[in-house]
Structures are given as structure tokens and as C-alpha cells.
Design an enzyme around this catalytic site. Structure first.
Site, PDB file in Angstrom:
ATOM      1  N   CYS A   1     -22.458  34.724 -87.637  1.00  0.00           N
ATOM      2  CA  CYS A   1     -21.260  35.362 -87.085  1.00  0.00           C
ATOM      3  C   CYS A   1     -20.133  34.358 -86.843  1.00  0.00           C
ATOM      4  O   CYS A   1     -18.970  34.623 -87.178  1.00  0.00           O
ATOM      5  CB  CYS A   1     -21.599  36.113 -85.806  1.00  0.00           C
TER       6      CYS A   1
ATOM      7  N   HIS B   1     -16.587  36.517 -80.303  1.00  0.00           N
ATOM      8  CA  HIS B   1     -16.638  35.059 -80.285  1.00  0.00           C
ATOM      9  C   HIS B   1     -15.213  34.502 -80.369  1.00  0.00           C
ATOM     10  O   HIS B   1     -14.359  35.043 -81.081  1.00  0.00           O
ATOM     11  CB  HIS B   1     -17.421  34.516 -81.483  1.00  0.00           C
TER      12      HIS B   1
END
Length: 340
Positions: free
Chosen positions: A132, A245
Site C-alpha cells: 500500500c 497513509h
């Protein structure tokens, strides 16, 4: 008439699997048959898809014959056994684990960066989905690398707990409630708690002193951008955020590129939303911009005061959605529309 495909989703009851199913429905992927797969723990469960309740099938008993595409997100050890078995039965597996990412004959794909590699699924019937944190980084840096070349990347990540799964999110909630009530949350093993904290360790430590999460950025960025000379120096940090994130990125380019040039490059690149103005609040954050959205958001673009070809960027994206599920579905869309 549009051709339709038989699709199996492995890990269908997990956080990423559930998001894959939601995105397949939202984007109207051409499915003739959907098979949700999971471990024996999920036996008897159902999932809802396009208004129907579909029984979850147990992976151990499942025959992949007749499956066209497998979207796998159930852990590397499970993919190690199940992905080759599915590929041998004729399925194309898009695997969202670390199991196959570093195999030379398996493409590691982010559609905005290297969609042409999808055709290499024919090597072994498997396409790897990157980590990710890597996905959002390379989406943001690919236009800059194409225009000016990148010599070096320094990146510090601030990663949401959803990257560790649903249990980590539940733990953050419980620990936060305990601390707000004046209690100390119970320690679950040797690792430090994330609630009201910043934890500079994700995944296991390696002999180099870097964590495996940090080395993923090193290995995967080089492979996706197809440049083994790019130097990547990463520090990966877990923060008390549920979705999204964030990354503080510093790059050194081979040729000089200015902030207006970078803004223009990123504004015209697929999958990127630039939030980089001079007014208060003209910068992206995980909670206000990235969470539950498809784009990679970039802001705080500025030249490095200490390096003649240095640039700084702030990059955020939903790690479960773009960083896993959406990237897999985008690969599947290109696969059926252009390649198969």
C-alpha cells in the site's frame, strides 16, 4: 454484448476483500459469477453483492476450474499455495500479498505507472499487487521520474492502522477509550501501543536494521519504475489513524525541475489530485481528503533549500482502497478490456 467473467475473491470477509467487493459493484465490473472465498472460520457466512446474499465458500475445498479472475488478499502463505493452483486451473490471479512481488517473472503493477506489464501474466498466470505505501509513492513520483529522472528518494511514512487489518483498528479504538478513561490499555505482546503514540516499526526487523515494510519500498519502487539505480531510504511509522497513509517524500532528480513544472506534471497525471495552494488548508490529509476515496493526493510541493535538484512532497491515499483493493480491480479492468 459485453463479455462477463467468473471472479473469485479470496479473503472476501476481510477488510481488503470487503472493499474489493464494494469496488467491483461500484465500477460495474462485468461479472457472470462471483465466488467469495475465505478460510474455514468463515464457513456459513454470506456476503451481499448486487442485492444478493452469496454464501462464502471455503478455500480448501474449492476447485478453481471455470474461474477467470482471482482477486487474492488472504496472506502470503495462503497465496503461496492457492495462487499457483488457481493459475493452473486457468484463472488469472491478481495477488495482494507479498508472496510474488519480487519474482522476476511475475509483473508488479500499478496501472498508472506500468500497465503494459499486465500482459506478462502469461508467464505464470499471476500478477502481483504492490504494498500500500509503495502504490501511492510511485503514483506520485512516476510523472516526475519520466520528466526529470529520480536519483534518490527519502521517505517517511505515517501509516494508518487499517494497514494491519480490522483487529488493529479495533485495538486502536479500545486502547483510545481506555486512555481517555484514565486507564492503561493492556499490552498485547512486546510491541508498543499505537493509541496517542507514534510507532517507528512496521513488520519485522531485518539484518540491515530496516524493517521489512521499509525494504518493500526499496524493492518495489525500483521494480515498478524500472530503474535499479534509484536509491530509496525509508522510515515507516504507524500512527493512530484509521484510514489513509501519509508520506513525507524528498526526491533528488537528475535534472532540475521547478515547483510549477511539478504541479503541471501532477495535475495532468492519472490518479492524482493536487491540493497545493497558498491559502490556509490548501494541503491534503488522510482524514479530510484521502479516506474512502480513489485518488492519490499530493501537496506541500516545494524545492529543497539544501539541494539544487531536491523536491519535497506530501502524499496521502486511502491504503485499503487505492493501496490494495482499487489497484487490484484496476488491474482486472485493464486485463479484460485490453489484454485477455
Amino acid at each position: 454484448m459485453t463479455k462477463k467473467y467468473s471472479v473469485a475473491v479470496l479473503g472476501a470477509t476481510g477488510l481488503v476483500g470487503e472493499t474489493m467487493l464494494r469496488i467491483l459493484e461500484e465500477r460495474e465490473f462485468p461479472i457472470s459469477r462471483l465466488v467469495p472465498l475465505a478460510s474455514a472460520r468463515s464457513a456459513g457466512k454470506t456476503i451481499e453483492f448486487r442485492g444478493e446474499q452469496i454464501a462464502v465458500q471455503v478455500l480448501d475445498d474449492f476447485d478453481f476450474n471455470g474461474i477467470d479472475i482471482g482477486l487474492f488478499s488472504a496472506g502470503a502463505s495462503i497465496s503461496a499455495e492457492a495462487a499457483p493452483r488457481a493459475a493452473q486451473a486457468g484463472a488469472v490471479v491478481i495477488d495482494n500479498t507479498s508472496q510474488f512481488r519480487y519474482d522476476d517473472d511475475i509483473p508488479l503493477v500499478v496501472p498508472e505507472c506500468n500497465a503494459e506489464r499486465i500482459a506478462e501474466y502469461r508467464n505464470r498466470g499471476i500478477i502481483a499487487n504492490p504494498n500500500c505505501s509503495t502504490i501511492q509513492l510511485v503514483v506520485a513520483l512516476k510523472p516526475i521520474h519520466d520528466a526529470a529522472g529520480i536519483e534518490r528518494i527519502n521517505v517517511a511514512t505515517y501509516q494508518a492502522v487499517s494497514g494491519a487489518g480490522r483487529r488493529a483498528m479495533e485495538t486502536l479504538t479500545a486502547d483510545t477509550q481506555a486512555l481517555l478513561a484514565g486507564n492503561s490499555p493492556p499490552l498485547a505482546g512486546p510491541e508498543k501501543p499505537v493509541a496517542f503514540n507514534v510507532v517507528p516499526k512496521i513488520d519485522r526487523l531485518m539484518e540491515s536494521g530496516f524493517t521489512k515494510e521499509e525494504m518493500k519500498l526499496f524493492w518495489e519502487t525500483r521494480k515498478i519504475l524500472e530503474d535499479p539505480d534509484i536509491m530509496v531510504n525509508a522510515t515507516c511509522v504507524r500512527v493512530p489513524v484509521y484510514h489513509g497513509h501519509s508520506e513525507a517524500v524528498h526526491v533528488e532528480t537528475r535534472t532540475k525541475v521547478t515547483v510549477p513544472e511539478v504541479q503541471k506534471l501532477l495535475n495532468s497525471a492519472p490518479g492524482i489530485t493536487v491540493v497545493d495552494g497558498e491559502s490556509a488548508g490548501d494541503y491534503p490529509t488522510a482524514a479530510t481528503d484521502a479516506a474512502h476515496r480513489d485518488a492519490v493526493f499530493v501537496g506541500r510541493i516545494r524545492e529543497d533549500l539544501t539541494h539544487p535538484r531536491g523536491l519535497n512532497l506530501w502524499v496521502v491515499a486511502d491504503n485499503v482502497r487505492k493501496g490494495a483493493a482499487l489497484n487490484s480491480v484496476q488491474i482486472a479492468e485493464i486485463l479484460v478490456n485490453r489484454v485477455m
